[in-house]
Design an enzyme around this catalytic site. Structure first.
Site, PDB file in Angstrom:
ATOM      1  N   LYS A   1       0.803  -1.440  -0.141  1.00 32.12           N
ATOM      2  CA  LYS A   1       0.127  -0.005  -0.032  1.00 32.12           C
ATOM      3  C   LYS A   1       0.766   1.174   0.026  1.00 32.12           C
ATOM      4  O   LYS A   1       2.020   1.155   0.868  1.00 32.12           O
ATOM      5  CB  LYS A   1      -0.891  -0.090   1.219  1.00 32.12           C
ATOM      6  CG  LYS A   1      -2.089   1.109   1.189  1.00 32.12           C
ATOM      7  CD  LYS A   1      -2.837   1.072   2.410  1.00 32.12           C
ATOM      8  CE  LYS A   1      -3.736   2.121   2.655  1.00 32.12           C
ATOM      9  NZ  LYS A   1      -4.861   1.980   3.650  1.00 32.12           N
TER      10      LYS A   1
ATOM     11  N   SER B   1      -9.921   2.246   2.787  1.00 38.72           N
ATOM     12  CA  SER B   1      -8.859   2.966   1.720  1.00 38.72           C
ATOM     13  C   SER B   1      -8.033   2.094   0.948  1.00 38.72           C
ATOM     14  O   SER B   1      -7.403   2.683   0.017  1.00 38.72           O
ATOM     15  CB  SER B   1      -8.395   3.952   2.651  1.00 38.72           C
ATOM     16  OG  SER B   1      -7.126   3.382   3.715  1.00 38.72           O
TER      17      SER B   1
ATOM     18  N   SER C   1     -10.262  -0.161   7.104  1.00 31.96           N
ATOM     19  CA  SER C   1      -9.562   0.029   5.458  1.00 31.96           C
ATOM     20  C   SER C   1      -9.222  -1.173   5.191  1.00 31.96           C
ATOM     21  O   SER C   1      -8.640  -1.133   3.909  1.00 31.96           O
ATOM     22  CB  SER C   1      -8.620   1.275   5.511  1.00 31.96           C
ATOM     23  OG  SER C   1      -9.317   2.404   5.373  1.00 31.96           O
TER      24      SER C   1
HETATM   25  N1  GLN Z   1     -13.309   4.875   6.003  1.00 27.59           N
HETATM   26  C1  GLN Z   1     -12.741   5.266   7.247  1.00 27.59           C
HETATM   27  C2  GLN Z   1     -12.342   6.633   6.993  1.00 27.59           C
HETATM   28  O1  GLN Z   1     -12.649   7.442   6.084  1.00 27.59           O
HETATM   29  C3  GLN Z   1     -11.757   4.482   7.495  1.00 27.59           C
HETATM   30  C4  GLN Z   1     -10.381   4.698   6.686  1.00 27.59           C
HETATM   31  C5  GLN Z   1      -9.156   3.805   7.211  1.00 27.59           C
HETATM   32  O2  GLN Z   1      -9.446   2.677   8.013  1.00 27.59           O
HETATM   33  N2  GLN Z   1      -8.201   4.088   6.928  1.00 27.59           N
HETATM   34  O3  GLN Z   1     -11.523   7.088   7.870  1.00 27.59           O
END
Ligand code: GLN
Length: 484
Positions: free
Chosen positions: A76, A151, A175
């Protein structure tokens, strides 16, 4: 080759049925063919990848290969990797070449794995659809009109489309698990502190955790063996003995107590997702598990609590990107203050700005007690719910996400709808617990459904066992999207 497990790939490499260079080239060719459409990778660097593959081949020839030596793994783009452009999905870092390795990256290097490329992600890991990436949205390999989740959407799409053998993700509020669910792959967010955050670009430091994403629980176990471990450069890294995450995989599940929280099956859950989850629970009963009804009464507060705490931490973490110490600098400005303002205005996208503003607001004098402190107290209550629940059960199960993958653009104008994608995953981060998602069927529009498995602290080896036994009895995890 593209459907082989990590065990099989490692075996083929050590038996010299294929070289790491050949395997890496096969993947790079597949990426060249498919990535222009899927947009799963932000950065490729065949020169570095192939140099690592050559080194791996030499190590295999010398008889010193480890389990992942020579296997192409994607990273990532939140992990700093020496010599690699590391963008975190942001214009702010669009041309940043990292001079050092994150701890997780160093562990893969030590294991002799090949870094195949940096995967696309929501900007600074803020999002649930990959649409906030400066480098454009990722497409879901099962239906290119739909999002892959976020994400870690680039990683999920890359694993599902067989553009890497396995890959890393990070999970602050869901995410790893949500994109795994939406792309029909497996993903594990470990207990907070198990994987070092050193060199992993910070979003909300008390919640961020790295973890593996792959095509099976067995693959995740091998990845965890590389990723987990104490690192003194991260003050929240936990000092524990090394463990073999694959050690329990083959244990039968007789007597396993599965807790089903009533809050995870209430209003808001898609009926197609509910059906697939019920079928998965029925399968677990066949495997010898018993079901316990439990309640996590405070979990309904997890989304609002998260959207106070995560932006608060983000506003502080992202203050370093000022165009001087770190990040993009606006080409034209009048004085120092103007340079900060223009650099941040141009370098950050809309969602990141929204989080910085919320975070600054809840931390400001006069609001701190009303929002931030209250949220911290509720965070404790949410964690206590789990402690109570684990008196009655060994693992908790439910849906990973309320719906299957939605259409690109569908939730773009409605942040609250987007935030609710993580309604079943966020409490796990707030409590610091390990959680995973495995594929358990298909819902409406033939899109994959993910089953969430939540464990007690440090119970990753048991969760992987629970997931692996299901994957021995079913074949959802080996279904592949038609991408060619
Ligand atoms: N979707 C969540 C956010 O927008 C979690 C994102 C994540 O786990 N990095 O913060």
């Amino acid at each position: 080759m593209f459907n082989s497990s990590l065990y099989q790939l490692g075996g083929a490499l050590r038996a010299k049925k294929i070289s790491s260079v050949e395997l890496t080239q096969l993947y790079l060719e597949r990426i060249t063919a498919l990535n222009p459409e899927l947009n799963a990778y932000i950065t490729l660097n065949p020169e570095i990848s192939l140099a690592q593959a050559r080194e791996a081949d030499a190590r295999i020839a010398s008889g010193n290969a480890a389990a992942l030596t020579g296997i192409p793994v994607a990273q990532k783009d939140i992990f700093c990797a020496k010599g690699w452009r590391t963008t975190c999905g942001s214009k702010m870092l669009h041309n940043f070449i990292s001079p050092y390795d994150a701890h997780v990256i160093a562990q893969f290097n030590q294991a002799g794995a090949v870094n195949l490329g940096k995967t696309n992600m929501d900007e600074f890991a803020m999002g649930s659809s990959n649409e906030t990436s400066y480098f454009g949205p990722v497409k879901n390999p099962w239906d290119k009109a739909r999002v892959p989740g976020g994400s870690s959407g680039g990683t999920a799409a890359a694993v599902a489309a067989r553009l890497c053998a396995a890959a890393t993700g990070t999970d602050t509020g869901g995410s790893i698990r949500q994109p795994a669910a939406l792309c029909g792959i497996s993903g594990l967010k470990p207990t907070y502190g198990v994987c070092s955050r050193y060199g992993m670009i910070a979003f909300a430091s008390s919640l961020d955790q790295a973890g593996p994403m792959g095509r099976s629980a067995e693959d995740l176990a091998l990845m965890m063996n590389v990723m987990a471990g104490f690192d003194e450069r991260d003050s929240t890294s936990l000092q524990r003995d090394k463990e073999d995450y694959a050690r329990n995989l083959s244990k039968p599940l007789h007597g396993l107590r599965i807790g089903l929280p009533k809050e995870f099956f209430a209003e808001g859950l898609g009926s197609d997702v509910a059906l697939a989850i019920e079928a998965a629970i029925a399968e677990y009963k066949k495997l010898g598990a018993t079901i316990v009804d439990i309640s996590l009464p405070n979990s309904k507060l997890s989304v609002p609590v998260y959207y106070v705490l995560a932006p608060a931490e983000a506003s502080s973490n992202l203050s370093r990107f000022d165009g001087v110490r770190y990040g993009y600098r606006a080409p034209e400005y009048t004085d120092l203050a103007d340079m900060y303002e223009k650099s941040r205005a141009q370098g950050f996208g809309a969602e990141v700005k929204r989080r910085i503003m919320i975070g600054t607001y809840v931390l400001s004098h006069g609001y701190y007690d009303a929002y931030y402190l209250q949220a911290q107290k509720i965070r404790r209550l949410i964690a206590q719910d789990f402690t109570e629940a684990y008196k009655q059960c060994d693992v908790i199960m439910g849906p990973t996400s309320p719906s299957t993958a939605f259409k690109l653009g569908e939730k773009g104008d409605d942040p609250v709808q987007m935030y609710l994608s993580d309604i079943y995953t966020i409490a796990v981060n707030l409590a610091g617990l390990p959680g995973m998602s495995i594929p358990c069927g298909f819902g409406d529009n033939n899109m994959p459904v993910g089953l969430q498995i939540i464990g007690n602290y440090f119970d990753e080896a048991r969760m992987l066992n629970v997931a692996h036994q299901y994957q021995l009895a079913t074949d959802w995890h080996s279904r592949a999207p038609q991408v060619l």
